[in-house]
Design a protein around this motif. Structure first.
Motif, PDB file in Angstrom:
ATOM      1  N   PRO A   1       2.127  -7.179   6.403  1.00 41.17           N
ATOM      2  CA  PRO A   1       1.380  -6.238   5.590  1.00 41.17           C
ATOM      3  C   PRO A   1       0.026  -6.846   5.216  1.00 41.17           C
ATOM      4  O   PRO A   1      -0.046  -8.055   4.911  1.00 41.17           O
ATOM      5  CB  PRO A   1       2.261  -6.048   4.351  1.00 41.17           C
ATOM      6  N   GLU A   2      -0.997  -6.027   5.280  1.00 41.00           N
ATOM      7  CA  GLU A   2      -2.347  -6.543   4.981  1.00 41.00           C
ATOM      8  C   GLU A   2      -2.387  -7.106   3.566  1.00 41.00           C
ATOM      9  O   GLU A   2      -2.974  -8.158   3.319  1.00 41.00           O
ATOM     10  CB  GLU A   2      -3.352  -5.399   5.123  1.00 41.00           C
ATOM     11  N   LYS A   3      -1.704  -6.404   2.667  1.00 34.68           N
ATOM     12  CA  LYS A   3      -1.686  -6.888   1.270  1.00 34.68           C
ATOM     13  C   LYS A   3      -0.252  -6.969   0.793  1.00 34.68           C
ATOM     14  O   LYS A   3       0.551  -6.097   1.103  1.00 34.68           O
ATOM     15  CB  LYS A   3      -2.446  -5.914   0.374  1.00 34.68           C
ATOM     16  N   GLN A   4       0.023  -8.024   0.040  1.00 32.45           N
ATOM     17  CA  GLN A   4       1.361  -8.147  -0.549  1.00 32.45           C
ATOM     18  C   GLN A   4       1.256  -7.802  -2.020  1.00 32.45           C
ATOM     19  O   GLN A   4       0.442  -8.385  -2.740  1.00 32.45           O
ATOM     20  CB  GLN A   4       1.853  -9.585  -0.367  1.00 32.45           C
ATOM     21  N   LYS A   5       2.059  -6.807  -2.432  1.00 26.21           N
ATOM     22  CA  LYS A   5       1.994  -6.402  -3.848  1.00 26.21           C
ATOM     23  C   LYS A   5       2.754  -7.417  -4.706  1.00 26.21           C
ATOM     24  O   LYS A   5       3.814  -7.899  -4.320  1.00 26.21           O
ATOM     25  CB  LYS A   5       2.667  -5.024  -4.017  1.00 26.21           C
ATOM     26  N   SER A   6       2.189  -7.695  -5.867  1.00 26.64           N
ATOM     27  CA  SER A   6       2.867  -8.687  -6.716  1.00 26.64           C
ATOM     28  C   SER A   6       4.033  -8.053  -7.482  1.00 26.64           C
ATOM     29  O   SER A   6       4.947  -8.746  -7.922  1.00 26.64           O
ATOM     30  CB  SER A   6       1.875  -9.333  -7.673  1.00 26.64           C
ATOM     31  N   GLN A   7       4.016  -6.729  -7.639  1.00 23.64           N
ATOM     32  CA  GLN A   7       5.122  -6.038  -8.323  1.00 23.64           C
ATOM     33  C   GLN A   7       5.807  -5.100  -7.341  1.00 23.64           C
ATOM     34  O   GLN A   7       5.189  -4.667  -6.363  1.00 23.64           O
ATOM     35  CB  GLN A   7       4.582  -5.200  -9.511  1.00 23.64           C
ATOM     36  N   LYS A   8       7.059  -4.795  -7.615  1.00 22.67           N
ATOM     37  CA  LYS A   8       7.797  -3.897  -6.722  1.00 22.67           C
ATOM     38  C   LYS A   8       7.115  -2.525  -6.681  1.00 22.67           C
ATOM     39  O   LYS A   8       6.802  -1.953  -7.734  1.00 22.67           O
ATOM     40  CB  LYS A   8       9.237  -3.756  -7.242  1.00 22.67           C
ATOM     41  N   MET A   9       6.885  -2.025  -5.438  1.00 21.48           N
ATOM     42  CA  MET A   9       6.246  -0.715  -5.299  1.00 21.48           C
ATOM     43  C   MET A   9       7.214   0.364  -5.785  1.00 21.48           C
ATOM     44  O   MET A   9       8.398   0.317  -5.464  1.00 21.48           O
ATOM     45  CB  MET A   9       5.897  -0.456  -3.837  1.00 21.48           C
ATOM     46  N   LYS A  10       6.687   1.295  -6.522  1.00 22.02           N
ATOM     47  CA  LYS A  10       7.553   2.345  -7.075  1.00 22.02           C
ATOM     48  C   LYS A  10       7.623   3.517  -6.107  1.00 22.02           C
ATOM     49  O   LYS A  10       6.648   3.868  -5.450  1.00 22.02           O
ATOM     50  CB  LYS A  10       6.974   2.846  -8.417  1.00 22.02           C
ATOM     51  N   LYS A  11       8.835   4.114  -6.052  1.00 24.59           N
ATOM     52  CA  LYS A  11       9.001   5.326  -5.237  1.00 24.59           C
ATOM     53  C   LYS A  11       8.348   6.476  -5.971  1.00 24.59           C
ATOM     54  O   LYS A  11       8.569   6.636  -7.168  1.00 24.59           O
ATOM     55  CB  LYS A  11      10.493   5.633  -5.101  1.00 24.59           C
ATOM     56  N   GLU A  12       7.522   7.229  -5.262  1.00 25.22           N
ATOM     57  CA  GLU A  12       6.951   8.399  -5.934  1.00 25.22           C
ATOM     58  C   GLU A  12       7.341   9.618  -5.151  1.00 25.22           C
ATOM     59  O   GLU A  12       7.164   9.667  -3.934  1.00 25.22           O
ATOM     60  CB  GLU A  12       5.428   8.274  -6.043  1.00 25.22           C
ATOM     61  N   ARG A  13       7.915  10.572  -5.846  1.00 23.52           N
ATOM     62  CA  ARG A  13       8.400  11.770  -5.194  1.00 23.52           C
ATOM     63  C   ARG A  13       7.290  12.459  -4.389  1.00 23.52           C
ATOM     64  O   ARG A  13       6.183  12.633  -4.893  1.00 23.52           O
ATOM     65  CB  ARG A  13       8.893  12.735  -6.276  1.00 23.52           C
ATOM     66  N   GLY A  14       7.588  12.762  -3.140  1.00 23.55           N
ATOM     67  CA  GLY A  14       6.637  13.533  -2.322  1.00 23.55           C
ATOM     68  C   GLY A  14       5.540  12.711  -1.699  1.00 23.55           C
ATOM     69  O   GLY A  14       4.696  13.255  -0.972  1.00 23.55           O
ATOM     70  N   SER A  15       5.481  11.404  -1.963  1.00 25.44           N
ATOM     71  CA  SER A  15       4.424  10.622  -1.281  1.00 25.44           C
ATOM     72  C   SER A  15       4.997   9.300  -0.782  1.00 25.44           C
ATOM     73  O   SER A  15       5.911   8.733  -1.384  1.00 25.44           O
ATOM     74  CB  SER A  15       3.244  10.374  -2.230  1.00 25.44           C
ATOM     75  N   THR A  16       4.475   8.838   0.357  1.00 24.13           N
ATOM     76  CA  THR A  16       4.929   7.557   0.908  1.00 24.13           C
ATOM     77  C   THR A  16       3.759   6.578   0.856  1.00 24.13           C
ATOM     78  O   THR A  16       2.602   6.990   1.028  1.00 24.13           O
ATOM     79  CB  THR A  16       5.377   7.720   2.382  1.00 24.13           C
ATOM     80  N   PRO A  17       4.030   5.292   0.604  1.00 23.99           N
ATOM     81  CA  PRO A  17       2.904   4.353   0.459  1.00 23.99           C
ATOM     82  C   PRO A  17       2.232   4.102   1.813  1.00 23.99           C
ATOM     83  O   PRO A  17       2.927   3.966   2.826  1.00 23.99           O
ATOM     84  CB  PRO A  17       3.581   3.085  -0.051  1.00 23.99           C
ATOM     85  N   PRO A  18       0.909   4.029   1.858  1.00 24.06           N
ATOM     86  CA  PRO A  18       0.235   3.707   3.120  1.00 24.06           C
ATOM     87  C   PRO A  18       0.379   2.194   3.347  1.00 24.06           C
ATOM     88  O   PRO A  18      -0.086   1.403   2.535  1.00 24.06           O
ATOM     89  CB  PRO A  18      -1.220   4.095   2.840  1.00 24.06           C
ATOM     90  N   ILE A  19       1.092   1.799   4.396  1.00 28.66           N
ATOM     91  CA  ILE A  19       1.258   0.360   4.645  1.00 28.66           C
ATOM     92  C   ILE A  19       0.374  -0.030   5.816  1.00 28.66           C
ATOM     93  O   ILE A  19       0.613   0.387   6.953  1.00 28.66           O
ATOM     94  CB  ILE A  19       2.730  -0.007   4.923  1.00 28.66           C
ATOM     95  N   ARG A  20      -0.643  -0.801   5.545  1.00 26.33           N
ATOM     96  CA  ARG A  20      -1.527  -1.277   6.618  1.00 26.33           C
ATOM     97  C   ARG A  20      -1.055  -2.658   7.021  1.00 26.33           C
ATOM     98  O   ARG A  20      -0.716  -3.482   6.170  1.00 26.33           O
ATOM     99  CB  ARG A  20      -2.987  -1.335   6.137  1.00 26.33           C
ATOM    100  N   VAL A  21      -1.020  -2.895   8.340  1.00 24.23           N
ATOM    101  CA  VAL A  21      -0.565  -4.216   8.791  1.00 24.23           C
ATOM    102  C   VAL A  21      -1.681  -4.921   9.559  1.00 24.23           C
ATOM    103  O   VAL A  21      -2.558  -4.274  10.116  1.00 24.23           O
ATOM    104  CB  VAL A  21       0.705  -4.119   9.689  1.00 24.23           C
ATOM    105  N   VAL A  22      -1.607  -6.245   9.568  1.00 32.08           N
ATOM    106  CA  VAL A  22      -2.532  -7.039  10.392  1.00 32.08           C
ATOM    107  C   VAL A  22      -1.686  -7.917  11.320  1.00 32.08           C
ATOM    108  O   VAL A  22      -0.512  -8.172  11.047  1.00 32.08           O
ATOM    109  CB  VAL A  22      -3.467  -7.929   9.530  1.00 32.08           C
ATOM    110  N   GLU A  23      -2.305  -8.355  12.411  1.00 29.52           N
ATOM    111  CA  GLU A  23      -1.560  -9.117  13.414  1.00 29.52           C
ATOM    112  C   GLU A  23      -1.271 -10.546  12.913  1.00 29.52           C
ATOM    113  O   GLU A  23      -2.141 -11.166  12.292  1.00 29.52           O
ATOM    114  CB  GLU A  23      -2.377  -9.181  14.695  1.00 29.52           C
ATOM    115  N   ASN A  24      -0.085 -11.033  13.228  1.00 22.60           N
ATOM    116  CA  ASN A  24       0.261 -12.412  12.887  1.00 22.60           C
ATOM    117  C   ASN A  24      -0.274 -13.356  13.958  1.00 22.60           C
ATOM    118  O   ASN A  24      -0.477 -12.944  15.103  1.00 22.60           O
ATOM    119  CB  ASN A  24       1.793 -12.563  12.798  1.00 22.60           C
ATOM    120  N   PRO A  25      -0.451 -14.640  13.624  1.00 22.93           N
ATOM    121  CA  PRO A  25      -0.862 -15.586  14.670  1.00 22.93           C
ATOM    122  C   PRO A  25       0.256 -15.716  15.693  1.00 22.93           C
ATOM    123  O   PRO A  25       1.434 -15.660  15.341  1.00 22.93           O
ATOM    124  CB  PRO A  25      -1.032 -16.906  13.907  1.00 22.93           C
ATOM    125  N   ASP A  26      -0.100 -15.886  16.970  1.00 25.32           N
ATOM    126  CA  ASP A  26       0.912 -16.131  17.998  1.00 25.32           C
ATOM    127  C   ASP A  26       1.111 -17.652  18.079  1.00 25.32           C
ATOM    128  O   ASP A  26       0.256 -18.379  18.597  1.00 25.32           O
ATOM    129  CB  ASP A  26       0.471 -15.558  19.351  1.00 25.32           C
TER     130      ASP A  26
END
Ligand code: C5P
Length: 464
Positions: A342-367
Motif C-alpha cells: 500500500p502506498e500509505k500505511q494508516k496508523s489507525q484501523k480504517m473504519k468501514k463506512e456504509r456504501g463506500s470502499t477505501p481507495p487503496i493505492r499500491v506501489v511496486e515492491n523492490p525485486d
C-alpha cells in the motif's frame, strides 16, 4: 508381478499404517500407495543429486550414533532418520522400547541400520554380548526419537527400569532428544519441569514442531522434528563429522515465507506461503555444513536448527536483511514476496463506512532476487529463484530466468489441482541456461536435499 494385501502384514505394521492413514485422512490402501509412490520417487531424486555418501570412511573412523526409538506414531519417521544418518556414513545402532514395538518392528529398524536391534535389558544373550554399558559407551552421540513424555520423565528423574533408560543413565555421550507427544502432554507442568531438567543437564532438544496430531482434529506443538532437522542438530555434536558436509565452508542465504505489507495495524496484503520449502532448504544447507542465514517472513514454523534466522515482515525489510547477509556463496530466493505494498500505511484501523470502499493505492515492491542477481560487487556465485506457476510452468520459468538474471529457477506447479500449496510434497523443474530437468514428486525436505547437493556440485565446479 507380486501382489500384497494389507491383511498379510503383521499386526504392529497394520496398527502403524492405520494410525498414519487416520493422521493423513486417507484409506489404508491409499496410505500404502502414497508410501510406495514417495519411496519410488526418492530413489531417482537421489540419483539426480550428487551422492550423499561422498566421503566413504572406514568403520573405525565413522561416527557412531545410538538411536533410541520410543513408542509413538512418529516412530515411522525414525526409520527415515536411520537412512539419513547412514547416507552420511554414520554407524547406527538401534534400541526400540517396548512401546516402540507397537508401531515399528525390530526387523525394519535392523534392516535399515544393518545391524542387530536391542530391545530388552534382561536379555541374557545381549547382556553378555554387548550389554547396556557397552551400548552406552560405544556411541559418540545418543538420539532419542521419538522421545515420549514417559521417556523424558524417566530421563529427568534418573529411572532405569528398561534398556533405553538404563543406557541413557549410563552414557557419557552427547544426548539429543526429539520429543513427540500430544500438545496437552507437552504443555503439562510435569513435562515442562522434566524438559527443563534435561536442558539444565546439558541434553539438547530438537522440536517438537507445531502441526496436526494423529488424533483427529487435534493440533499444536507436539509433532516430532523432521529427520533432516534432527540430523542438522546432531551433526555438530559429532566432532569427527564437523565441517565435512557437502557445503562445509560455504555461506548460504535463503529467503522464505510470505511478506506482509500492512494497510493499517490489522490488515495487510500478502501471498499465500507456508515457508516449508524455504525453511527445508536452509535446514538442509546447514545439515551439509553451510553457514546458513534464513531471512523469513511471518510463518508458523520453528526456526530451523543450526541456521541463523532473521525475521522480517515486509519486502523492504527482507531486502535490507538480505543485503546485510551478503556476501554469500549461494543465495536461494524461496520467499513469496508481495509484488505491491500500500502506498500509505494508516496508523489507525480504517473504519468501514456504509456504501463506500477505501481507495487503496499500491506501489511496486523492490525485486529482491533481481537486485541481488544484478548486483555488481556482491553477486553470489550461485543465485537461485523460485517460480510458483499455475500454467505454462516451464516457459514462464525460462522467461523469468532471463528477466531476473539468476542462474537457476526452481519452478513448481502451485495450481489448485497440484495440491502443492501448504502441503509437504512438491514437484519441481530445475531450469537453467543449460536446459530443464523435471524432478519426480517428492517431499519438500527431499527437494531441499537434492537442491543442496546440486548447489554443492555447482559451487565446486565453479559454474552454474
Ligand atoms: O516475479 P515472481 O514473484 O514470480 O518471481 C519469483 C521469484 O522472485 C522468487 O524467487 C521470489 O522469491 C523472488 N522475488 C523477490 N522479490 C520480489 C518478487 C519476487 O525476491 N519482489
Amino acid at each position: 508381478m507380486a501382489s500384497i494385501t494389507i491383511r498379510q502384514l503383521d499386526e504392529a505394521l497394520k496398527t502403524a499404517l492405520r494410525l498414519r492413514a487416520v493422521a493423513h485422512g486417507r484409506s489404508m490402501e491409499d496410505e500404502v500407495r502414497t508410501i510406495l509412490r514417495s519411496a519410488a520417487a526418492a530413489e531417482p531424486a537421489r540419483a539426480v543429486a550428487a551422492p550423499l555418501d561422498h566421503q566413504p570412511k572406514t568403520d573405525a573412523t565413522q561416527p557412531r550414533v545410538l538411536l533410541i526409538i520410543g513408542g509413538g506414531i512418529a516412530a515411522y519417521k525414525s526409520l527415515d532418520l536411520i537412512r539419513r544418518l547412514k547416507e552420511r556414513s554414520i554407524t547406527v545402532r538401534c534400541i526400540l522400547t517396548r512401546a516402540a514395538q507397537q508401531f515399528i518392528t525390530p526387523l525394519s529398524a535392523g534392516a535399515l541400520s544393518g545391524g542387530r536391534v536391542f530391545t530388552d535389558l534382561f536379555d541374557t544373550a545381549a547382556e553378555f554380548d554387548v550389554g547396556h554399558i557397552r551400548l552406552a559407551r560405544e556411541a559418540d552421540a545418543i538420539v532419542v526419537a521419538p522421545a515420549t513424555a514417559d521417556l523424558i520423565a524417566k530421563m529427568a528423574n534418573g529411572l532405569s527400569d528398561d534398556l533405553a533408560s538404563a543406557v541413557l543413565l549410563a552414557t557419557r555421550a552427547s544426548v539429543l532428544v526429539a520429543p513427540a507427544m500430544n500438545p496437552a502432554m507437552w504443555h503439562h507442568p510435569a513435562t515442562r519441569r522434566n524438559v527443563e531438567a534435561l536442558t539444565v543437564a546439558g541434553i539438547k532438544l530438537v522440536g517438537p514442531n507445531a502441526g496436526e496430531m494423529a488424533e483427529e482434529g487435534e493440533g499444536g506443538f507436539g509433532r516430532m522434528a523432521e529427520p533432516l532437522e534432527i540430523v542438522a542438530v546432531l551433526l555438530p555434536l559429532l566432532t569427527p563429522v564437523r565441517g565435512q558436509g557437502l557445503l562445509a565452508g560455504k555461506r548460504v542465504l535463503v529467503t522464505s515465507g510470505p511478506t506482509h505489507e500492512p494497510l493499517d495495524p490489522v490488515r495487510f496484503i500478502a501471498n499465500r506461503s507456508s515457508g516449508k520449502q524455504g525453511h527445508a532448504i536452509a535446514a538442509a544447507a546447514a545439515a551439509e555444513g553451510a553457514e546458513a542465514t534464513l531471512v523469513s517472513g511471518p510463518v508458523a514454523l520453528p526456526d530451523p536448527p543450526g541456521v541463523q534466522t532473521v525475521k522480517v515482515e515486509t519486502a523492504q525489510e527482507m531486502l535490507s536483511a538480505v543485503t546485510k547477509a551478503l556476501p554469500v556463496d549461494a543465495a536461494i530466493f524461496a520467499a513469496a514476496v508481495a509484488d505491491w505494498r500500500p502506498e500509505k500505511q494508516k496508523s489507525q484501523k480504517m473504519k468501514k463506512e456504509r456504501g463506500s470502499t477505501p481507495p487503496i493505492r499500491v506501489v511496486e515492491n523492490p525485486d529482491i532476487l533481481a537486485t541481488v542477481a544484478h548486483s555488481k560487487n556482491a553477486r553470489p556465485q550461485l543465485v537461485i529463484g523460485f517460480a510458483a506457476e499455475t500454467e505454462h510452468i516451464i516457459e514462464n520459468a525460462k522467461a523469468k530466468l532471463a528477466r531476473k538474471g539468476c542462474d537457476w529457477i526452481v519452478a513448481n506447479d502451485v495450481s489448485a489441482a497440484s495440491g502443492v500449496m501448504g502441503s509437504d510434497v512438491n514437484r519441481v523443474h530445475l531450469v537453467s541456461r543449460h536446459g530443464c530437468e523435471s524432478w519426480p514428486p517428492q517431499s519438500k525436505d527431499a527437494v531441499a536435499h537434492a537442491l543442496v547437493a546440486r548447489m554443492a556440485q555447482a559451487l565446486s565446479e565453479k559454474r552454474a
